[in-house]
Write a protein that holds these residues in place. Structure first.
Motif, PDB file in Angstrom:
ATOM      1  N   GLU A   9       0.847  -1.191   0.000  1.00 47.05           N
ATOM      2  CA  GLU A   9       0.000   0.000   0.000  1.00 47.05           C
ATOM      3  C   GLU A   9       0.876   1.231   0.000  1.00 47.05           C
ATOM      4  O   GLU A   9       1.963   1.231   0.572  1.00 47.05           O
ATOM      5  CB  GLU A   9      -0.886   0.033   1.254  1.00 47.05           C
ATOM      6  CG  GLU A   9      -1.833  -1.121   1.386  1.00 47.05           C
ATOM      7  CD  GLU A   9      -2.662  -1.034   2.661  1.00 47.05           C
ATOM      8  OE1 GLU A   9      -2.556  -0.036   3.407  1.00 47.05           O
ATOM      9  OE2 GLU A   9      -3.419  -1.976   2.914  1.00 47.05           O
ATOM     10  N   GLU A  25      -1.085   3.042  13.083  1.00 45.18           N
ATOM     11  CA  GLU A  25      -2.406   2.432  12.954  1.00 45.18           C
ATOM     12  C   GLU A  25      -2.326   1.080  12.241  1.00 45.18           C
ATOM     13  O   GLU A  25      -3.012   0.134  12.615  1.00 45.18           O
ATOM     14  CB  GLU A  25      -3.361   3.366  12.209  1.00 45.18           C
ATOM     15  CG  GLU A  25      -3.789   4.561  13.037  1.00 45.18           C
ATOM     16  CD  GLU A  25      -4.619   5.559  12.260  1.00 45.18           C
ATOM     17  OE1 GLU A  25      -4.832   5.384  11.026  1.00 45.18           O
ATOM     18  OE2 GLU A  25      -5.071   6.538  12.881  1.00 45.18           O
ATOM     19  N   ALA A  26      -1.476   0.984  11.229  1.00 43.42           N
ATOM     20  CA  ALA A  26      -1.309  -0.284  10.514  1.00 43.42           C
ATOM     21  C   ALA A  26      -0.687  -1.338  11.433  1.00 43.42           C
ATOM     22  O   ALA A  26      -1.084  -2.507  11.403  1.00 43.42           O
ATOM     23  CB  ALA A  26      -0.453  -0.090   9.268  1.00 43.42           C
ATOM     24  N   GLU A  29      -3.493  -2.527  13.752  1.00 51.63           N
ATOM     25  CA  GLU A  29      -4.537  -3.305  13.080  1.00 51.63           C
ATOM     26  C   GLU A  29      -4.020  -4.625  12.527  1.00 51.63           C
ATOM     27  O   GLU A  29      -4.729  -5.630  12.524  1.00 51.63           O
ATOM     28  CB  GLU A  29      -5.160  -2.487  11.945  1.00 51.63           C
ATOM     29  CG  GLU A  29      -6.394  -3.107  11.368  1.00 51.63           C
ATOM     30  CD  GLU A  29      -7.128  -2.192  10.395  1.00 51.63           C
ATOM     31  OE1 GLU A  29      -8.030  -2.695   9.719  1.00 51.63           O
ATOM     32  OE2 GLU A  29      -6.791  -0.990  10.324  1.00 51.63           O
ATOM     33  N   MET A  34       2.024  -7.086   8.992  1.00 53.19           N
ATOM     34  CA  MET A  34       2.901  -6.020   8.504  1.00 53.19           C
ATOM     35  C   MET A  34       4.351  -6.463   8.582  1.00 53.19           C
ATOM     36  O   MET A  34       4.879  -6.727   9.659  1.00 53.19           O
ATOM     37  CB  MET A  34       2.691  -4.740   9.309  1.00 53.19           C
ATOM     38  CG  MET A  34       3.346  -3.555   8.680  1.00 53.19           C
ATOM     39  SD  MET A  34       2.710  -2.062   9.436  1.00 53.19           S
ATOM     40  CE  MET A  34       4.177  -1.109   9.460  1.00 53.19           C
ATOM     41  N   HIS A  37       7.770  -1.252   6.308  1.00 50.50           N
ATOM     42  CA  HIS A  37       7.207   0.050   5.975  1.00 50.50           C
ATOM     43  C   HIS A  37       8.328   1.035   5.685  1.00 50.50           C
ATOM     44  O   HIS A  37       9.480   0.806   6.072  1.00 50.50           O
ATOM     45  CB  HIS A  37       6.311   0.573   7.101  1.00 50.50           C
ATOM     46  CG  HIS A  37       7.083   0.998   8.312  1.00 50.50           C
ATOM     47  ND1 HIS A  37       7.531   0.111   9.263  1.00 50.50           N
ATOM     48  CD2 HIS A  37       7.508   2.218   8.713  1.00 50.50           C
ATOM     49  CE1 HIS A  37       8.174   0.770  10.203  1.00 50.50           C
ATOM     50  NE2 HIS A  37       8.184   2.054   9.883  1.00 50.50           N
ATOM     51  N   LEU A  54       3.539   0.582   2.886  1.00 51.00           N
ATOM     52  CA  LEU A  54       3.326  -0.517   3.831  1.00 51.00           C
ATOM     53  C   LEU A  54       3.369  -1.836   3.081  1.00 51.00           C
ATOM     54  O   LEU A  54       2.736  -1.973   2.034  1.00 51.00           O
ATOM     55  CB  LEU A  54       1.957  -0.382   4.517  1.00 51.00           C
ATOM     56  CG  LEU A  54       1.664   0.930   5.236  1.00 51.00           C
ATOM     57  CD1 LEU A  54       0.232   0.929   5.743  1.00 51.00           C
ATOM     58  CD2 LEU A  54       2.640   1.132   6.378  1.00 51.00           C
ATOM     59  N   MET A  56       2.475  -5.811   3.449  1.00 52.62           N
ATOM     60  CA  MET A  56       1.715  -6.753   4.261  1.00 52.62           C
ATOM     61  C   MET A  56       1.831  -8.145   3.662  1.00 52.62           C
ATOM     62  O   MET A  56       1.768  -8.317   2.447  1.00 52.62           O
ATOM     63  CB  MET A  56       0.234  -6.371   4.284  1.00 52.62           C
ATOM     64  CG  MET A  56      -0.020  -4.928   4.607  1.00 52.62           C
ATOM     65  SD  MET A  56       0.341  -4.568   6.281  1.00 52.62           S
ATOM     66  CE  MET A  56      -1.108  -3.678   6.711  1.00 52.62           C
TER      67      MET A  56
END
Length: 96
Positions: A9, A25-26, A29, A34, A37, A54, A56
């Motif tokens: 992302e 926040e990532a 969540e 993850m 980044h 990001l 994942m």
């Protein structure tokens, strides 16, 4: 069957604080998913901004195949138990 393995992302942020908030926040969540980044400060003729990337990872092909095999073996175990109890019932009915 189709299953998503990973995703990348990219997010736009006006300030470094916003960029850090996106990452935090990532992490909250998706703590296990993850895997990486980055935050890059960029600029163009309109001004400066931050690009947040990001990475994942949701699963691996081997992980999906292993989970499918374990699901099939659980179904087989259940079917074997059902067959055994049905055979016992029919045996007692035949004896009477």
């Amino acid at each position: 069957m189709r299953k998503q393995l990973n995703t990348k992302e990219q997010w736009f942020a006006n300030t470094e604080e916003e960029a850090n908030k996106i990452v935090d926040e990532a992490k909250e969540e998706f703590p296990d998913e993850m895997i990486g980044h980055s935050i890059q400060q960029k600029s163009n003729k309109a001004g400066e901004y931050f690009l947040v990337k990001l990475d994942m990872k949701f699963n691996t092909p081997a992980g999906i195949m292993e989970s499918e095999l374990s699901n099939e073996s659980e179904e087989d175990d259940w079917n074997e138990e059902e067959t055994e109890s049905t055979e016992e019932t029919s045996t007692t009915e035949d004896d009477e």
